[in-house]
Scaffold this motif. Sequence first.
Motif, mmCIF file in Angstrom:
data_model
loop_
_atom_site.group_PDB
_atom_site.id
_atom_site.type_symbol
_atom_site.label_atom_id
_atom_site.label_comp_id
_atom_site.label_asym_id
_atom_site.label_seq_id
_atom_site.Cartn_x
_atom_site.Cartn_y
_atom_site.Cartn_z
ATOM 1 N N LYS A 111 -4.755 5.228 8.940
ATOM 2 C CA LYS A 111 -5.338 5.556 10.612
ATOM 3 C C LYS A 111 -4.233 5.496 11.637
ATOM 4 O O LYS A 111 -4.421 6.182 12.573
ATOM 5 N N THR A 112 -3.407 4.997 11.197
ATOM 6 C CA THR A 112 -2.166 4.784 11.995
ATOM 7 C C THR A 112 -1.148 6.127 12.356
ATOM 8 O O THR A 112 -0.403 6.295 13.027
ATOM 9 N N VAL A 113 -1.342 6.808 11.477
ATOM 10 C CA VAL A 113 -0.717 7.896 11.472
ATOM 11 C C VAL A 113 -0.859 9.053 12.556
ATOM 12 O O VAL A 113 0.183 9.360 13.231
ATOM 13 N N LYS A 114 -1.930 8.982 12.940
ATOM 14 C CA LYS A 114 -2.588 9.581 13.968
ATOM 15 C C LYS A 114 -2.509 8.922 15.436
ATOM 16 O O LYS A 114 -2.476 9.321 16.563
ATOM 17 N N ASN A 115 -2.705 7.584 15.201
ATOM 18 C CA ASN A 115 -2.746 6.723 16.556
ATOM 19 C C ASN A 115 -2.055 5.434 16.164
ATOM 20 O O ASN A 115 -2.608 4.641 15.653
ATOM 21 N N LYS A 116 -0.847 5.603 16.696
ATOM 22 C CA LYS A 116 0.251 4.292 16.679
ATOM 23 C C LYS A 116 -0.230 3.060 17.353
ATOM 24 O O LYS A 116 0.080 2.097 17.203
ATOM 25 N N GLU A 117 -0.872 3.496 18.345
ATOM 26 C CA GLU A 117 -1.425 2.087 19.385
ATOM 27 C C GLU A 117 -2.702 1.392 18.662
ATOM 28 O O GLU A 117 -2.785 0.231 19.118
ATOM 29 N N ILE A 118 -3.083 1.913 17.438
ATOM 30 C CA ILE A 118 -4.104 1.209 16.999
ATOM 31 C C ILE A 118 -3.560 -0.159 16.533
ATOM 32 O O ILE A 118 -4.532 -1.076 16.511
ATOM 33 N N ILE A 119 -2.503 -0.241 15.989
ATOM 34 C CA ILE A 119 -1.889 -1.484 15.642
ATOM 35 C C ILE A 119 -2.014 -2.757 16.616
ATOM 36 O O ILE A 119 -2.400 -3.819 16.219
ATOM 37 N N LYS A 120 -1.933 -2.289 18.030
ATOM 38 C CA LYS A 120 -2.037 -3.447 18.921
ATOM 39 C C LYS A 120 -3.526 -3.733 18.961
ATOM 40 O O LYS A 120 -3.484 -5.065 19.173
ATOM 41 N N LYS A 121 -4.219 -3.045 18.735
ATOM 42 C CA LYS A 121 -5.793 -3.602 18.709
ATOM 43 C C LYS A 121 -6.311 -4.331 17.456
ATOM 44 O O LYS A 121 -7.231 -5.024 17.635
ATOM 45 N N PHE A 122 -5.663 -3.963 16.571
ATOM 46 C CA PHE A 122 -5.866 -4.643 15.089
ATOM 47 C C PHE A 122 -4.803 -5.693 14.499
ATOM 48 O O PHE A 122 -4.732 -5.720 13.430
ATOM 49 N N LYS A 123 -4.068 -6.119 15.538
ATOM 50 C CA LYS A 123 -3.003 -7.187 15.026
ATOM 51 C C LYS A 123 -3.599 -8.017 14.128
ATOM 52 O O LYS A 123 -3.024 -8.554 13.155
ATOM 53 N N LEU A 124 -4.456 -8.936 14.645
ATOM 54 C CA LEU A 124 -5.072 -10.101 13.826
ATOM 55 C C LEU A 124 -5.675 -9.622 12.732
ATOM 56 O O LEU A 124 -5.785 -10.386 11.729
ATOM 57 N N PHE A 125 -6.265 -8.340 12.743
ATOM 58 C CA PHE A 125 -6.723 -7.876 11.438
ATOM 59 C C PHE A 125 -5.634 -7.578 10.271
ATOM 60 O O PHE A 125 -5.785 -7.936 9.208
ATOM 61 N N VAL A 126 -4.577 -7.107 10.752
ATOM 62 C CA VAL A 126 -3.430 -6.845 9.907
ATOM 63 C C VAL A 126 -2.965 -8.298 9.283
ATOM 64 O O VAL A 126 -2.518 -8.196 8.154
ATOM 65 N N VAL A 127 -2.630 -9.265 10.103
ATOM 66 C CA VAL A 127 -2.435 -10.515 9.660
ATOM 67 C C VAL A 127 -3.261 -11.315 8.603
ATOM 68 O O VAL A 127 -2.891 -11.509 7.868
ATOM 69 N N ALA A 128 -4.544 -10.977 9.217
ATOM 70 C CA ALA A 128 -5.552 -11.732 8.227
ATOM 71 C C ALA A 128 -5.676 -10.964 6.750
ATOM 72 O O ALA A 128 -5.647 -11.663 5.817
ATOM 73 N N LEU A 129 -5.524 -9.461 6.921
ATOM 74 C CA LEU A 129 -5.423 -9.098 5.684
ATOM 75 C C LEU A 129 -4.298 -9.201 5.020
ATOM 76 O O LEU A 129 -4.488 -9.394 3.567
ATOM 77 N N GLY A 130 -3.135 -9.246 5.414
ATOM 78 C CA GLY A 130 -1.965 -9.631 4.678
ATOM 79 C C GLY A 130 -2.070 -11.145 4.075
ATOM 80 O O GLY A 130 -1.667 -11.324 2.954
ATOM 81 N N LEU A 131 -2.662 -11.860 4.740
ATOM 82 C CA LEU A 131 -3.028 -13.459 4.380
ATOM 83 C C LEU A 131 -3.957 -13.452 3.064
ATOM 84 O O LEU A 131 -3.829 -13.976 2.068
ATOM 85 N N LEU A 132 -4.742 -12.514 3.117
ATOM 86 C CA LEU A 132 -5.929 -12.294 2.133
ATOM 87 C C LEU A 132 -5.160 -11.836 0.680
ATOM 88 O O LEU A 132 -5.394 -12.403 -0.459
ATOM 89 N N ILE A 133 -4.148 -10.755 1.138
ATOM 90 C CA ILE A 133 -3.636 -10.134 -0.165
ATOM 91 C C ILE A 133 -2.753 -11.417 -0.858
ATOM 92 O O ILE A 133 -2.755 -11.568 -2.112
ATOM 93 N N ILE A 134 -1.922 -12.076 0.157
ATOM 94 C CA ILE A 134 -0.947 -13.011 -0.547
ATOM 95 C C ILE A 134 -1.768 -14.194 -1.431
ATOM 96 O O ILE A 134 -1.533 -14.638 -2.391
#
Length: 165
Positions: A69-92
Amino acid sequence: MSKIIDLLILFILGVLAGFNIFLTFIVAPVLFSNLDNRHAGEIMNLIFPYYFSSGWILGIAVYSLFALKTVKNKEIIKKFKLFVVALGLLIILNMALHKTVLPIARSLNIQYYTLLKEDKKEEAKIVKDKFKKVHAVSSSINLINLILEIYLFQHFLLKIRKKED
């Protein structure tokens, strides 16, 4: 294409939460209430490697889909910061359960039953107490994972709904 990716992400997160709820609140209680602890534990030990590995593998799949999803829209990361962090934590946390906590618990369980067989009850009790601590850690991490899975599903769903409005 973005809607398909969104649906896949939601589907995978729903599957993760569903597996967690089913295993934690249905399978384990049914096994331990209908079988002796040793046999129920042996069955759960057959399930756990698949359960924990699916947690981190599917987590990486969600992460990969999100990266698309970030390939087309780099700004999406800003809106989903907590999502990415929580997902990383879940994986770990799932990797920790699969690669560290589960082998330790299995080893302690084997030691416990070996000591019982050798009629070393005092030593067996010490090992059982260690196992209970490891089990408490495992159960706590599993509960944290469930909270993360529900959060990730809800957070992603709300963010993509807001985007559609």
